[in-house]
Design an enzyme around this catalytic site. Structure first.
Site, short mmCIF file in Angstrom:
data_model
loop_
_atom_site.label_atom_id
_atom_site.label_comp_id
_atom_site.label_asym_id
_atom_site.label_seq_id
_atom_site.Cartn_x
_atom_site.Cartn_y
_atom_site.Cartn_z
N SER A 118 15.23 31.85 -44.56
CA SER A 118 16.07 32.87 -43.95
C SER A 118 17.33 32.16 -43.46
O SER A 118 17.25 31.24 -42.64
CB SER A 118 15.31 33.51 -42.77
OG SER A 118 16.14 34.41 -42.08
N LYS A 178 16.80 34.61 -48.14
CA LYS A 178 17.08 35.83 -47.38
C LYS A 178 18.34 35.59 -46.55
O LYS A 178 18.47 34.57 -45.90
CB LYS A 178 15.88 36.13 -46.47
CG LYS A 178 16.15 37.06 -45.31
CD LYS A 178 14.82 37.45 -44.65
CE LYS A 178 14.92 37.44 -43.14
NZ LYS A 178 13.62 37.77 -42.49
N LYS A 211 21.01 37.11 -43.61
CA LYS A 211 21.16 38.07 -42.53
C LYS A 211 22.46 38.84 -42.77
O LYS A 211 23.49 38.23 -43.11
CB LYS A 211 21.23 37.34 -41.19
CG LYS A 211 19.92 36.68 -40.81
CD LYS A 211 18.86 37.72 -40.49
CE LYS A 211 17.60 37.07 -39.93
NZ LYS A 211 16.58 38.07 -39.57
N ASP A 213 18.46 40.93 -44.66
CA ASP A 213 17.79 41.42 -43.45
C ASP A 213 18.86 41.87 -42.46
O ASP A 213 19.70 41.08 -42.03
CB ASP A 213 16.93 40.30 -42.85
CG ASP A 213 16.10 40.77 -41.65
OD1 ASP A 213 16.22 41.95 -41.26
OD2 ASP A 213 15.34 39.95 -41.10
N GLU A 269 15.65 44.36 -45.68
CA GLU A 269 14.71 44.37 -44.56
C GLU A 269 15.32 45.07 -43.35
O GLU A 269 16.45 44.78 -42.95
CB GLU A 269 14.37 42.90 -44.23
CG GLU A 269 13.33 42.72 -43.14
CD GLU A 269 12.99 41.23 -42.93
OE1 GLU A 269 13.30 40.41 -43.81
OE2 GLU A 269 12.44 40.91 -41.87
N ASP A 314 10.19 45.41 -40.86
CA ASP A 314 9.82 44.31 -39.97
C ASP A 314 9.61 44.92 -38.58
O ASP A 314 8.48 45.29 -38.21
CB ASP A 314 10.95 43.25 -40.00
CG ASP A 314 10.77 42.12 -38.99
OD1 ASP A 314 9.84 42.17 -38.17
OD2 ASP A 314 11.59 41.17 -39.01
N LYS A 351 4.29 39.89 -39.13
CA LYS A 351 4.46 38.79 -38.17
C LYS A 351 3.30 38.86 -37.18
O LYS A 351 3.05 39.92 -36.60
CB LYS A 351 5.79 38.92 -37.42
CG LYS A 351 7.01 38.62 -38.26
CD LYS A 351 8.29 38.75 -37.46
CE LYS A 351 9.51 38.47 -38.34
NZ LYS A 351 10.78 38.82 -37.65
N GLY A 394 9.01 35.11 -40.03
CA GLY A 394 9.10 33.98 -39.09
C GLY A 394 9.88 34.35 -37.85
O GLY A 394 10.64 35.34 -37.85
O1 OSB Z 1 14.10 39.39 -38.45
O2 OSB Z 1 12.92 38.05 -39.56
C1 OSB Z 1 13.64 38.27 -38.58
C2 OSB Z 1 14.29 35.04 -36.65
C3 OSB Z 1 14.25 35.52 -35.36
C4 OSB Z 1 14.04 36.85 -35.13
C5 OSB Z 1 13.88 37.73 -36.20
C6 OSB Z 1 13.91 37.26 -37.51
C7 OSB Z 1 14.15 35.90 -37.73
C8 OSB Z 1 14.27 35.30 -39.05
C9 OSB Z 1 14.03 33.82 -39.15
O3 OSB Z 1 14.65 35.89 -40.03
C10 OSB Z 1 12.76 33.48 -39.81
C11 OSB Z 1 12.43 32.01 -39.64
O4 OSB Z 1 13.01 31.20 -40.36
O5 OSB Z 1 11.58 31.69 -38.77
MG MG Z 2 13.43 40.58 -40.04
#
Ligand code: OSB
Ligand code: MG
Length: 356
Positions: free
Chosen positions: A123, A149, A151, A176, A201, A226, A250, A278
């Site tokens: 991510s 992925k 953001k 995402d 996402e 999510d 999660k 994550g």
């Molecule tokens: O939305 O998946 C998410 C990190 C913090 C809060 C929300 C998210 C995320 C990530 C990072 O996308 C995932 C990771 O590398 O741990």
């Molecule tokens: Mg997410």
């Protein structure tokens, strides 16, 4: 724990993590769990302080001296407490670690995991420039990760994806939004269909199942939920109304292994692919994520990646490494399969409480 590099989402930038760990001693075994909430109530309503409170005043007192045969009995006991899933997950997951050690099996096997190696993605947060983003994608692809992925948020979406697709035409790619849009942005989100994303996402609010269903009817890109999914019941309802075609599971968000396995099972029955999300976890939460990812329905690469992407030095031994094929080998020893590094944890600890 300072991050190797900042991580930015539509709700803000994180440069260091403040993590509550739960250590449980029972029957001569020690189990570990991690509260995965962010430092601020932006991703979810929990924070390290609310988790500490709920653990200290409710979950820990309710657990002390109890005679539970399995870790999932803790989940039943915690049910009267509304919400606070990440606090619950930390304690319940520590008990799963203990149960696995007692039964002398890897945690992955205890929960019914079938995969010996799990596929990994990364991510990548919002960067200061698109050039920096392209450079980061190159680095992760060269490391072997199986999907990327990105953001996104209004202003960092269509234009950015256009540049990324031009440079990486065949990369398995997804986006995402962390709830940065509303249904009124439908036409803008529809523009993302041209980039052949694996999924988008959580484009809309965490309480917007119905609007996700409306949006999904407008898009050919699959929606993955999510923030919206806190239980197996949420998953069932989302699937039933067509709010998503994929679900990110999660452990913290759903409240621990018992609930995560139930979400997995509901999705499996409905042929909805799942993957493990994550929360910038330390090695302890990461080890739990690896175990979860071995369940048969986890067929897409998750956001479970190498320790060194996050931490100058992780708090487990060995740290989590990823093969050049973009996979993590699941440890075969009992329990978590990684040893918490007590010395390092002690050095990083700013607050501690022992309840006996
Ligand atoms: O939305 O998946 C998410 C990190 C913090 C809060 C929300 C998210 C995320 C990530 C990072 O996308 C995932 C990771 O590398 O741990
Ligand atoms: Mg997410």
């Amino acid at each position: 724990m300072p991050l190797v590099r900042f991580f930015e989402t539509s709700f803000g930038r994180t440069t260091e993590r403040r993590i509550v760990l739960v250590r449980v001693e029972a029957d001569g075994f020690t189990g570990w769990g991690e509260v995965t909430c962010g430092e601020h109530p932006f991703y979810s309503d929990e924070t390290p302080a609310t988790a500490w409170h709920i653990l200290r005043e409710y979950l820990v007192p309710w657990s002390l001296g109890r005679n539970w045969a399995t870790a999932s009995e803790a989940a039943t006991c915690f049910r009267p407490i509304r919400g606070h899933n990440m606090a619950k997950a930390a304690l319940e997951n520590a008990l799963w670690d203990i149960e696995a050690q007692q039964k002398e099996m890897p945690l992955a096997k205890l929960i019914g995991g079938t995969q010996a190696e799990i596929p990994c993605g990364v991510s990548i947060g919002i960067q200061d420039t698109v050039e920096e983003l392209l450079e980061r994608i190159h680095v992760e692809c060269e490391a072997g990760y199986q999907r990327v992925k990105l953001k996104i948020k209004p202003g960092w979406d269509v234009n950015v994806l256009e540049r990324v697709r031009a440079e990486f035409p065949r990369l398995p790619l997804m986006a995402d939004a962390n709830s940065a849009y509303t249904l009124a942005d439908g036409p803008r989100l529809k523009l993302l269909d041209q980039f052949f994303l694996m999924m988008i996402e959580q484009p809309l609010g965490g309480d917007d199942l119905l609007d996700h269903a409306k949006l999904q009817r407008q898009l050919s890109t699959p929606i993955c939920l999510d923030e919206s999914i806190h239980s197996a019941d949420d998953a069932r309802k989302a699937i039933e109304i067509g709010a998503c075609k994929i679900i990110n599971i999660k452990l913290g968000r759903v409240g621990g292994f018992t609930a995560a396995c139930r979400v997995h099972d509901v999705c499996r029955v409905h042929r909805i692919p799942v993957w493990c999300g994550g929360m910038l976890e330390s090695g302890i939460g990461r080890a739990h994520n690896i175990a979860l990812s071995t369940l048969p329905g986890f067929c897409l690469p998750g956001d479970v990646s190498a320790s060194r992407r996050y931490w100058p030095e992780d708090i487990i031994d060995p740290e989590v490494t990823v093969s050049s094929q973009g996979t993590i080998r699941v440890p075969q020893n009992p329990g978590l399969g990684y040893l918490p590094n007590l010395e390092r944890i002690e050095k990083l600890t700013i607050r501690k409480e022992l309840v006996e």
